[in-house]
Design a protein around this motif. Structure first.
Motif, short mmCIF file in Angstrom:
data_model
loop_
_atom_site.label_atom_id
_atom_site.label_comp_id
_atom_site.label_asym_id
_atom_site.label_seq_id
_atom_site.Cartn_x
_atom_site.Cartn_y
_atom_site.Cartn_z
N ARG A 261 14.91 -22.48 82.10
CA ARG A 261 15.61 -21.25 82.49
C ARG A 261 14.92 -20.44 83.59
N ASP A 262 13.71 -20.81 84.01
CA ASP A 262 12.94 -19.87 84.83
C ASP A 262 13.15 -19.98 86.33
N THR A 263 13.98 -20.91 86.79
CA THR A 263 14.36 -20.97 88.20
C THR A 263 15.86 -21.21 88.29
N PRO A 264 16.48 -20.86 89.41
CA PRO A 264 17.92 -21.12 89.54
C PRO A 264 18.27 -22.59 89.35
N GLU A 265 17.43 -23.48 89.87
CA GLU A 265 17.71 -24.91 89.74
C GLU A 265 17.66 -25.36 88.28
N ARG A 266 16.68 -24.87 87.56
CA ARG A 266 16.56 -25.25 86.15
C ARG A 266 17.69 -24.65 85.31
N ARG A 267 18.07 -23.43 85.62
CA ARG A 267 19.19 -22.83 84.89
C ARG A 267 20.48 -23.60 85.15
N ALA A 268 20.68 -24.01 86.39
CA ALA A 268 21.89 -24.77 86.71
C ALA A 268 21.91 -26.10 85.97
N ALA A 269 20.77 -26.77 85.90
CA ALA A 269 20.69 -28.05 85.20
C ALA A 269 20.92 -27.86 83.71
N THR A 270 20.34 -26.80 83.15
CA THR A 270 20.53 -26.53 81.72
C THR A 270 21.97 -26.20 81.42
N ALA A 271 22.58 -25.36 82.23
CA ALA A 271 23.97 -24.99 82.01
C ALA A 271 24.89 -26.20 82.12
N SER A 272 24.62 -27.08 83.08
CA SER A 272 25.43 -28.28 83.24
C SER A 272 25.32 -29.18 82.02
N ALA A 273 24.10 -29.35 81.51
CA ALA A 273 23.90 -30.20 80.34
C ALA A 273 24.58 -29.62 79.11
N ILE A 274 24.47 -28.30 78.91
CA ILE A 274 25.11 -27.67 77.76
C ILE A 274 26.62 -27.79 77.86
N THR A 275 27.15 -27.57 79.05
CA THR A 275 28.59 -27.70 79.25
C THR A 275 29.08 -29.10 78.89
N ASP A 276 28.37 -30.11 79.36
CA ASP A 276 28.74 -31.49 79.04
C ASP A 276 28.66 -31.75 77.54
N ALA A 277 27.61 -31.21 76.91
CA ALA A 277 27.45 -31.38 75.46
C ALA A 277 28.58 -30.71 74.69
N LEU A 278 28.99 -29.52 75.12
CA LEU A 278 30.04 -28.80 74.40
C LEU A 278 31.38 -29.54 74.48
N GLU A 279 31.61 -30.23 75.59
CA GLU A 279 32.86 -31.00 75.68
C GLU A 279 32.90 -32.06 74.58
N THR A 280 31.82 -32.77 74.38
CA THR A 280 31.76 -33.78 73.32
C THR A 280 31.78 -33.13 71.94
N TYR A 281 31.07 -32.03 71.79
CA TYR A 281 30.95 -31.34 70.50
C TYR A 281 32.32 -30.89 70.00
N PHE A 282 33.12 -30.30 70.88
CA PHE A 282 34.44 -29.83 70.46
C PHE A 282 35.35 -30.99 70.08
N LYS A 283 35.30 -32.06 70.85
CA LYS A 283 36.14 -33.22 70.52
C LYS A 283 35.76 -33.80 69.17
N LYS A 284 34.46 -33.94 68.94
CA LYS A 284 33.99 -34.59 67.72
C LYS A 284 34.17 -33.73 66.49
N HIS A 285 33.78 -32.48 66.57
CA HIS A 285 33.71 -31.67 65.35
C HIS A 285 34.88 -30.73 65.16
N PHE A 286 35.43 -30.19 66.23
CA PHE A 286 36.61 -29.33 66.10
C PHE A 286 37.90 -30.14 66.21
#
Length: 302
Positions: A261-286
């Motif tokens: 989270r401590d640089t713009p590049e790292r925040r962007a990478a983290t946000a992208s990974a979480i977004t991708d994970a949430l797509e799978t999470y909603f399909k699987k569990h919700f």
């Protein structure tokens, strides 16, 4: 310059984020801002406020440390979700310093009995309630993520579900419905086709999906919480707005380490990974994709 516009510009300057296309709602005190959304996802940031108030004394009890870059990560995640799905999540941010108010504690501790701090505290939670109602007006389900930062030695996302370290050390066969009922994902545990151990720390858990995308997390497959390991298991926000008690939104507290989270590049990478994970999470569990469906998976037989 008008006072309201000053507050808006100040907020963007504090977090180094480009202006949003959606105008935020400001609370009466001016210290809480809410960006409405359309996705069944609510994000909040209680501890990254940098604004001061001479009218509110500093708190003398409890933690007052700022969660640096947490709001910037919240904005980045909002942008990433909107870019992926064409709709944004809800986002609520407390801009007042944690020295003045802690919205992630019960009001007695978080506002220390000061009327103006209590007003800010109530506004923050009222806007999360508003976001929940908006989610449930569109969908039968929703997920609430409370965003924080930590400086612990092990650089992994600590995902809090209100379960204690002793619960996370239980073998799978003991992670039963009674444990699930104490968690902030109680509602989802009754509806996902997955077992509770899978939902908590399996490959399709939040931690498992984050880890598969390069974000070390706990709980997650292969991760252990050794005796003495610091771990944030969640606090008032997910108690009040998660499904353990009254809410129909399932919830998790995300404690994010500095390297994510401590640089713009790292925040962007983290946000992208979480977004991708949430797509799978909603399909699987919700049982519903984030791309527009609003149905949940049928409840499991009990």
């Amino acid at each position: 310059m008008p006072l309201k516009l000053t507050f808006v510009l100040l907020g963007f300057a504090l977090w180094g984020h480009a202006a949003e296309t959606t105008e935020p709602r400001s609370s009466a005190s001016g210290f809480i801002r809410y960006w409405p959304g359309e996705l069944p996802v609510v994000l909040s940031v209680p501890h990254d406020g940098a604004r001061n108030s001479a009218d509110i004394p500093d708190r003398t009890n409890g933690v007052t440390v700022r969660d640096s870059h947490a709001a910037a990560l919240g904005f980045e995640l909002r942008d990433a979700l909107r870019a992926r799905f064409g709709r944004a999540p809800h986002l609520i941010v407390c801009e007042l310093s944690r020295k003045k108010v802690d919205c992630n504690r019960v009001i007695a501790e978080g506002a220390a009995g000061h009327p103006q701090a209590e007003q800010v505290w109530r506004e923050y939670h009222a806007l999360i309630d508003d976001a929940e109602r908006e989610v449930l007006a569109r969908s039968k389900h929703g997920l609430y993520l409370d965003i924080h930062s930590h400086g612990h030695p092990k650089k992994r996302i600590e995902i809090g579900y209100l379960l204690k370290p002793a619960d996370l050390r239980l073998p799978d066969e003991r992670l039963d419905a009674s444990v699930a009922a104490r968690s902030s994902i109680r509602w989802l545990s009754q509806r996902t086709p997955a077992t509770f151990p899978e939902l908590l720390r399996g490959e399709t858990s939040l931690g498992g999906l984050f880890a598969a995308r390069g974000l070390a997390s706990i709980p997650a497959p292969g991760e252990t919480l050794a005796p003495g390991d610091p771990y944030f298991n969640g606090a008032y926000d997910i108690e009040a707005h998660g499904s353990r008690d009254k809410s129909r939104l399932d919830a998790a507290q995300l404690e994010v380490p500095a390297p994510m989270r401590d640089t713009p590049e790292r925040r962007a990478a983290t946000a992208s990974a979480i977004t991708d994970a949430l797509e799978t999470y909603f399909k699987k569990h919700f049982g519903a994709p984030l791309r527009g469906a609003d149905e949940v998976a049928p409840a499991k037989a009990r």
